[in-house]
Design a protein around this motif. Structure first.
Motif, PDB file in Angstrom:
ATOM      1  N   ALA A   1      -5.353   8.430  11.718  1.00 46.55           N
ATOM      2  CA  ALA A   1      -4.734   8.773  10.546  1.00 46.55           C
ATOM      3  C   ALA A   1      -3.244   9.718  11.025  1.00 46.55           C
ATOM      4  CB  ALA A   1      -5.356   9.361   9.319  1.00 46.55           C
TER       5      ALA A   1
ATOM      6  N   GLY B   1      -8.209   2.117   5.387  1.00 50.81           N
ATOM      7  CA  GLY B   1      -7.136   3.031   5.912  1.00 50.81           C
ATOM      8  C   GLY B   1      -7.049   2.923   7.523  1.00 50.81           C
TER       9      GLY B   1
ATOM     10  N   VAL C   1      -6.469   1.110   0.570  1.00 50.78           N
ATOM     11  CA  VAL C   1      -6.422   2.632   0.291  1.00 50.78           C
ATOM     12  C   VAL C   1      -5.655   3.243   1.886  1.00 50.78           C
ATOM     13  CG1 VAL C   1      -7.826   4.576   0.467  1.00 50.78           C
ATOM     14  CG2 VAL C   1      -8.541   2.545  -0.818  1.00 50.78           C
ATOM     15  N   SER C   2      -4.848   4.117   1.491  1.00 51.37           N
ATOM     16  CA  SER C   2      -4.149   4.899   2.583  1.00 51.37           C
ATOM     17  C   SER C   2      -3.400   3.794   3.338  1.00 51.37           C
ATOM     18  CB  SER C   2      -5.102   5.599   3.612  1.00 51.37           C
ATOM     19  OG  SER C   2      -4.264   6.445   4.095  1.00 51.37           O
ATOM     20  N   TYR C   3      -3.651   3.678   4.815  1.00 56.53           N
ATOM     21  CA  TYR C   3      -2.820   2.721   5.549  1.00 56.53           C
ATOM     22  C   TYR C   3      -3.305   1.286   4.952  1.00 56.53           C
ATOM     23  CZ  TYR C   3      -2.054  -0.801   9.144  1.00 56.53           C
ATOM     24  OH  TYR C   3      -1.833  -1.890   9.961  1.00 56.53           O
TER      25      TYR C   3
ATOM     26  N   THR D   1      -2.888   0.563   2.048  1.00 61.46           N
ATOM     27  CA  THR D   1      -1.879   0.140   0.959  1.00 61.46           C
ATOM     28  C   THR D   1      -0.680  -0.597   1.655  1.00 61.46           C
ATOM     29  OG1 THR D   1      -0.559   2.408   1.320  1.00 61.46           O
ATOM     30  CG2 THR D   1      -2.292   2.296  -0.484  1.00 61.46           C
TER      31      THR D   1
ATOM     32  N   SER E   1      -3.467   5.501  -2.921  1.00 63.62           N
ATOM     33  CA  SER E   1      -2.941   6.635  -1.942  1.00 63.62           C
ATOM     34  C   SER E   1      -2.104   5.893  -1.049  1.00 63.62           C
ATOM     35  CB  SER E   1      -4.205   7.350  -1.336  1.00 63.62           C
ATOM     36  OG  SER E   1      -4.865   7.849  -2.099  1.00 63.62           O
TER      37      SER E   1
ATOM     38  N   ASP F   1       1.558   4.336   1.214  1.00 64.14           N
ATOM     39  CA  ASP F   1       2.263   4.979   2.089  1.00 64.14           C
ATOM     40  C   ASP F   1       3.861   4.583   1.952  1.00 64.14           C
ATOM     41  OD1 ASP F   1       0.710   5.888   4.433  1.00 64.14           O
ATOM     42  OD2 ASP F   1      -0.059   3.966   5.058  1.00 64.14           O
TER      43      ASP F   1
ATOM     44  N   TRP G   1       5.464   8.080   7.679  1.00 60.85           N
ATOM     45  CA  TRP G   1       3.931   8.359   7.305  1.00 60.85           C
ATOM     46  C   TRP G   1       3.740   9.781   7.932  1.00 60.85           C
ATOM     47  CZ3 TRP G   1       1.210   3.328   9.033  1.00 60.85           C
ATOM     48  CH2 TRP G   1       1.952   2.452   8.308  1.00 60.85           C
TER      49      TRP G   1
ATOM     50  N   THR H   1      -0.822  11.063   2.130  1.00 62.76           N
ATOM     51  CA  THR H   1       0.159  10.228   1.517  1.00 62.76           C
ATOM     52  C   THR H   1       0.604  10.815   0.300  1.00 62.76           C
ATOM     53  OG1 THR H   1      -1.773   8.987   0.356  1.00 62.76           O
ATOM     54  CG2 THR H   1      -1.022   8.005   2.509  1.00 62.76           C
TER      55      THR H   1
ATOM     56  N   HIS I   1      -6.757  13.133  -0.979  1.00 64.07           N
ATOM     57  CA  HIS I   1      -6.590  11.679  -0.545  1.00 64.07           C
ATOM     58  C   HIS I   1      -7.694  10.974  -1.120  1.00 64.07           C
ATOM     59  CE1 HIS I   1      -4.616   8.721   1.906  1.00 64.07           C
ATOM     60  NE2 HIS I   1      -5.667   8.955   2.850  1.00 64.07           N
ATOM     61  N   ASP I   2      -7.139   9.704  -1.436  1.00 64.81           N
ATOM     62  CA  ASP I   2      -7.982   8.413  -2.177  1.00 64.81           C
ATOM     63  C   ASP I   2      -8.289   8.917  -3.529  1.00 64.81           C
ATOM     64  OD1 ASP I   2      -8.169   7.566   0.567  1.00 64.81           O
ATOM     65  OD2 ASP I   2     -10.383   7.620   0.551  1.00 64.81           O
TER      66      ASP I   2
END
Length: 499
Positions: free
Chosen positions: A20, A99, A215-217, A219, A240, A242, A253, A441, A467-468
């Protein structure tokens, strides 16, 4: 705790601490292009390990290492599933996109998937996978030196005086190691490749379309898949989110941490100054920021030995990294506050448990390959020096790190393809969910993804911290809105705010 659960926690810690942070010119491959060489059906069997839901089963899928050469070398992608619990109501498959880059969702059908409401689990086979390069899929490894696996090396924190020379040297070492030890696979780890692998999995599962919860990456993977294969998507939840800037990709990011910390630190400060809090660090919220900055500066000048840690000292950048990690969710606030309290007394808590080095090596390689193959990064030392100086002046909590040089500044392989530009072309079937205060994010980046999708998406902004968002650090209103969409397809008519 089972061995499987311990392994999952170790890998999750590695993802937070490594990937991350490492974080069209070419026509996209279409669904019809994939179907020219349809994959074989999956052969399911019991999953290895313990602590999994007994219903979860596992398989592997052979995919091309280079999707432009489908007859060339093959690699394996590991996949898992728990079938829909009510076959008569089954709608299809729900991909749980992890992620990272460097995260795995292989255990998620047994884990976070079981937090989904019953009517969602009734309708979907829950699908997890380990993305290409990540064990137990065919793994990649750069053979990085032990010291360079420290999070403060992988996150490019400048020297106390703002110098980036050591960061540029680290980028050169890491990139050289990946070129020497990563084999051909390191050149074929990218978000476009991940999206194509997902479409091969879709075909192997016998599905015309997929639904997804990224989720996260994940996305960005979900957004890229939705752009490359728009008519293969059913219901897409991106959680969440990017910034999809096609000119910068992961550089955006990393830069987002500046605003993410500014959005989130006041929430921590209010908690860390609350009367009755056993981990209280200051009498008022206004005192917490200057206290932290003074402590980091003191540790820059006089680090405290920290046996068993990597590096074996608590210096200013280690404290700053602990702050960044601690702001990921409120449940981490006590550990951050305890570290601050100990450091002010000139002591340290026990060194945090380190993930096994093979896990760190694997996650580092996948993260570096993805970030550096997705887009070309600047190579000019002067540019990084200028950007870091500006960032340090404007955002002292992050000390210039978010605009600094990562391994990609010295990456020897030019990107094979242009980054994907996210647009509004395709079905309107995307729901974004985003916490207002997200250190990794931030909302500012999520709004850019919302703008890029245009009429394809609706966004749920949640008044929460961490996050999330969905089923984790959000709120009941946001969770209810996402669950209704997955179960029924009903989506808000316009963007909504969940107070």
């Amino acid at each position: 705790m089972t061995q499987r659960e311990r392994t999952s926690r170790i890998r999750n810690a590695a993802v937070v601490g490594v990937s991350a942070t490492l974080l069209g010119a070419t026509a996209p491959m279409t669904a019809s292009a994939t179907s020219e060489n349809p994959p074989r059906a999956l052969t399911w069997s019991a999953c290895e390990g313990t602590g999994l839901d007994p219903r979860q089963e596992c398989a592997t899928l052979d995919v091309p290492m280079d999707h432009a050469r489908p007859g060339g070398p093959r690699i394996e992608v590991a996949v898992s599933r728990i079938p829909a619990e009510k076959p008569a109501s089954r709608r299809g498959v729900l991909f749980l996109i992890p992620g990272g880059p460097g995260g795995s969702s292989l255990g998620d059908p047994s884990g976070k998937g079981q937090k989904l409401p019953q009517d969602v689990r009734d309708r979907y086979d829950l699908i997890g996978f380990a993305p290409r390069g990540l064990a137990p899929s065919t793994p990649v490894d750069c053979g990085v030196g032990h010291a360079d696996l420290a999070t403060v090396r992988l996150r490019p924190w400048p020297a106390p005086d703002g110098s980036v020379d050591e960061n540029l040297a680290t980028a050169e070492r890491l990139s050289t190691a990946c070129a020497r030890n990563g084999g051909e696979l390191i050149r074929h780890i990218s978000t476009r490749d991940n999206a194509r692998d997902l479409d091969r999995l879709r075909a192997a599962l016998g599905e015309r379309k997929i639904s997804a919860w990224g989720v996260s990456y994940g996305t960005y993977v979900g957004a890229v898949y939705s752009q490359m294969f728009p008519h293969r998507t059913d219901r897409v939840v991106l959680d969440s989110n990017d910034d999809p800037d096609p000119a910068r990709v992961a550089r955006a990011w990393l830069a987002g941490h500046e605003q993410g910390v500014e959005d989130t630190f006041p929430h921590f400060a209010a908690w860390a100054s609350a009367p009755g809090n056993p981990d209280r660090v200051a009498a008022t919220a206004a005192e917490v920021r200057p206290l932290f900055l003074r402590l980091a500066a003191r540790l820059d000048r006089a680090p405290i030995p920290w046996p068993g840690a990597n590096p074996e000292e608590l210096n200013g950048n280690v404290l700053r990294q602990a702050m960044l990690d601690g702001l990921y969710r409120p449940s981490r606030y006590p550990a951050l506050a305890q570290l601050v309290r100990a450091a002010r007394q000139g002591t340290v808590p026990p060194a945090p448990a380190a993930p096994p080095e093979p896990v760190l090596q694997n996650v580092t390689a996948v993260g570096a390959g993805t970030l550096c193959n997705d887009v070309a990064w600047p190579t000019s030392p002067a540019l990084y020096r200028k950007d870091v100086a500006e960032s340090r002046a404007k955002f002292p909590l992050t000390a210039g790190m978010p605009r600094n040089a990562m391994p990609c500044a010295a990456w020897p392989h030019p990107p094979r393809e242009a980054p994907v530009r996210i647009t509004g072309r395709g079905p309107s079937n995307v729901l974004l969910v985003q916490n207002e205060r997200d250190v990794a994010t931030p909302l500012s980046g999520a709004l850019k993804l919302r703008q890029a999708f245009g009429g394809r998406a609706v966004m749920v902004t949640v008044n929460s911290t961490g996050h999330d968002a969905y089923l984790a650090n959000g709120n009941a209103c946001g969770d209810r809105t996402v669950s209704r969409f997955l179960a029924t397809g009903v989506r808000p008519a316009r963007d909504v705010y969940c107070r």
